[in-house]
Design a protein around this motif. Sequence first.
Motif, short mmCIF file in Angstrom:
data_model
loop_
_atom_site.label_atom_id
_atom_site.label_comp_id
_atom_site.label_asym_id
_atom_site.label_seq_id
_atom_site.Cartn_x
_atom_site.Cartn_y
_atom_site.Cartn_z
N GLY A 111 0.65 -1.00 0.15
CA GLY A 111 -0.03 -0.20 0.24
C GLY A 111 0.66 1.32 -0.07
O GLY A 111 1.48 1.70 -0.85
N HIS A 112 0.20 2.51 1.22
CA HIS A 112 1.74 3.02 1.83
C HIS A 112 1.16 4.56 0.01
O HIS A 112 1.51 5.96 0.62
CB HIS A 112 2.94 2.88 1.42
CG HIS A 112 3.44 4.03 1.72
ND1 HIS A 112 3.67 4.64 3.70
CD2 HIS A 112 4.85 4.37 1.20
CE1 HIS A 112 4.65 5.14 3.46
NE2 HIS A 112 4.84 5.72 2.08
N THR A 113 1.04 3.92 -0.94
CA THR A 113 1.42 5.62 -1.58
C THR A 113 -0.31 6.22 -2.28
O THR A 113 -0.08 6.69 -2.97
CB THR A 113 1.48 5.15 -2.84
OG1 THR A 113 1.32 4.07 -3.96
CG2 THR A 113 3.46 3.90 -2.93
N HIS A 114 -0.75 5.52 -1.62
CA HIS A 114 -2.52 5.81 -2.25
C HIS A 114 -3.15 5.44 -3.68
O HIS A 114 -4.20 6.11 -4.02
CB HIS A 114 -2.82 7.94 -1.69
CG HIS A 114 -2.72 7.30 -0.06
ND1 HIS A 114 -2.86 8.62 -0.08
CD2 HIS A 114 -2.74 6.44 0.49
CE1 HIS A 114 -2.22 8.25 1.89
NE2 HIS A 114 -2.36 6.99 1.86
N SER A 115 -2.07 4.55 -4.06
CA SER A 115 -2.07 4.98 -5.98
C SER A 115 -1.58 3.52 -5.71
O SER A 115 -0.96 2.40 -5.93
CB SER A 115 -1.12 5.73 -6.45
OG SER A 115 -2.12 7.38 -6.31
N ALA A 116 -3.09 3.11 -7.67
CA ALA A 116 -2.66 1.93 -8.35
C ALA A 116 -1.47 2.45 -8.50
O ALA A 116 -0.95 2.36 -9.49
CB ALA A 116 -3.82 1.58 -8.84
N CYS A 117 -0.57 1.07 -8.65
CA CYS A 117 1.37 0.64 -9.63
C CYS A 117 0.26 -1.19 -9.56
O CYS A 117 1.10 -1.85 -8.97
CB CYS A 117 1.72 1.24 -8.86
SG CYS A 117 2.95 1.08 -10.57
N GLU A 118 1.47 -1.79 -11.09
CA GLU A 118 1.66 -2.99 -11.23
C GLU A 118 3.34 -2.92 -11.37
O GLU A 118 3.32 -2.75 -12.74
CB GLU A 118 0.77 -4.11 -11.61
CG GLU A 118 1.24 -5.04 -12.09
CD GLU A 118 -0.09 -5.83 -13.10
OE1 GLU A 118 0.60 -7.23 -12.97
OE2 GLU A 118 -0.77 -5.15 -12.94
N VAL A 119 4.14 -3.67 -11.13
CA VAL A 119 5.56 -3.45 -11.06
C VAL A 119 5.68 -4.74 -11.12
O VAL A 119 5.85 -6.08 -10.39
CB VAL A 119 6.28 -2.89 -9.84
CG1 VAL A 119 7.86 -2.77 -10.42
CG2 VAL A 119 5.83 -1.36 -9.95
N LEU A 120 6.50 -5.40 -12.44
CA LEU A 120 7.54 -6.37 -12.10
C LEU A 120 8.76 -6.66 -12.03
O LEU A 120 9.88 -5.76 -12.28
CB LEU A 120 7.31 -6.95 -13.95
CG LEU A 120 5.86 -8.01 -13.87
CD1 LEU A 120 6.72 -8.77 -15.10
CD2 LEU A 120 6.15 -8.82 -13.15
N HIS A 121 9.11 -7.40 -10.15
CA HIS A 121 10.63 -7.03 -10.32
C HIS A 121 11.78 -8.47 -10.28
O HIS A 121 11.04 -9.65 -10.45
CB HIS A 121 10.78 -7.18 -8.29
CG HIS A 121 10.08 -6.28 -7.94
ND1 HIS A 121 10.29 -5.06 -7.98
CD2 HIS A 121 9.11 -5.93 -7.37
CE1 HIS A 121 9.82 -3.22 -7.20
NE2 HIS A 121 8.76 -4.49 -7.28
N ALA A 122 12.26 -7.86 -10.87
CA ALA A 122 13.60 -9.16 -11.60
C ALA A 122 12.90 -9.96 -12.89
O ALA A 122 13.33 -11.47 -13.09
CB ALA A 122 13.22 -10.25 -10.79
N GLY A 123 11.67 -9.37 -13.82
CA GLY A 123 11.34 -9.09 -14.27
C GLY A 123 10.39 -10.92 -14.06
O GLY A 123 9.44 -10.90 -15.30
N LYS A 124 9.97 -11.04 -13.03
CA LYS A 124 9.18 -11.98 -13.26
C LYS A 124 7.85 -12.25 -11.50
O LYS A 124 6.92 -12.65 -11.55
CB LYS A 124 9.25 -13.11 -12.96
CG LYS A 124 10.73 -13.47 -12.03
CD LYS A 124 12.02 -15.07 -11.82
CE LYS A 124 12.10 -14.74 -10.43
NZ LYS A 124 13.09 -16.28 -10.43
N VAL A 125 8.47 -11.06 -11.04
CA VAL A 125 7.82 -11.21 -9.55
C VAL A 125 6.88 -9.97 -9.56
O VAL A 125 7.22 -8.85 -9.63
CB VAL A 125 8.83 -10.89 -8.01
CG1 VAL A 125 7.62 -11.28 -7.19
CG2 VAL A 125 9.82 -12.17 -8.12
N PRO A 126 5.50 -10.35 -9.55
CA PRO A 126 4.40 -8.99 -9.96
C PRO A 126 4.25 -8.30 -8.52
O PRO A 126 4.02 -9.34 -7.97
CB PRO A 126 3.55 -9.00 -10.41
CG PRO A 126 3.26 -11.21 -10.06
CD PRO A 126 4.19 -11.71 -9.81
#
Length: 398
Positions: A304-319
């Motif tokens: 959470g924390h940012t109050h806004s939505a976001c989708e990120v891929l870490h190391a190209g595979k972990v959402p």
Amino acid sequence: MLSSSSTTVKNRPLKRRLCFLLKLVCFVSSVLIFCEFLIYYVVIFQCRWPDVKGGAHMSEKETSASVLKAIILADTHLLGEIKGHWLDKLRREWQMERSFQTALWLLQPDIVFILGDVFDEGKWSTPQAWADDVRRFQKMFKYPVSTELVVIVGNHDIGFHYEMTTYKVNRFEKVFNFTSGKLLTRKGINFVLVNSVAMEGDGCAVCHTSEAKLVALSHKLNCSQQNPNHSKKGCSDVEKLPASEPILLQHYPLYRKSDAECTGEDSAPPEEKNIPFKEKYDVLSQEASQKLLWWFQPRLILSGHTHSACEVLHAGKVPEISVPSFSWRNRNNPSFIMGSITPTDFSLQKCFLPFESRVFTIYCAAGALLVILVLAHVQLLTPPFYFAQRLISKHKAV
């Protein structure tokens, strides 16, 4: 006889006024009931649990036994006694209470996760103020025995790292039974609860204890997955857990430069997207992020924390999914995540709550109509039909 007829004529205007007043009361009541109660059912009724792979081929009984239905929300920020105006409290808390209770009634989840910043002033509230905030939270977010509620700690609950104390952490843990490094296993699914405020990496007492628990839990999970890198001797005395890759639940997101790559109607506003994030304040540090990824190798991260939505891929595979705020105080279009989760897969769907601007528009439109009706009734405003008729009569006379 004449007197009775006269009384009847006199009573007609009074009956007309009472009838008009009754109609106004019904109109105002209908608008209030819709905007403060029914609108939540109308909006949330449209949300549907997402299908998970294999679920479409299962019977309803098999699906309910194997798929965990989870609601994930974040950043409720219940106002405290210092910064919280009573009207602001009343409005925001009613919105969250109705949204939450309606979602529970319509969607009937197995479990609900709240990803931190439950309170706005937990970082500095007195024992009495804390007790009052907890009482209000328990009233708003009450839940049936068929549903489990799990609450993660956030920086507004115990303070940023430099404000965090053992006392604040302990009182939060006492109320919500939260422990950083705690493993929650439901239907064969492993959830790891992380106190991300304690991932500072400076060896403070709370940080050291928290990291030690996470390392021990990482060892258990890796042994349970029969990782060939672990010798049989090192895992021989370790309690076996379900061999399911874990899901991390925490307040701070893992490190990312900014929200520049985030998309969607509930992502950060355009003017904020390119503002660089500050490590250990807006997001975890790069070092702490790498530690969590290395320790747990999760299949999903929810934050959470940012109050806004976001989708990120870490190391190209972990959402990683950043869940927006649940409160109108932080955004016009709050929402929560609906997740259908199995030990090997998951599917997520966003459910928006009523937009605050739309509720305000309904009230404004209803108020304007009410004023027009009252003015027309007292003949200060000529009804359109009679106004047009008068114009036609004048034209014929000319």
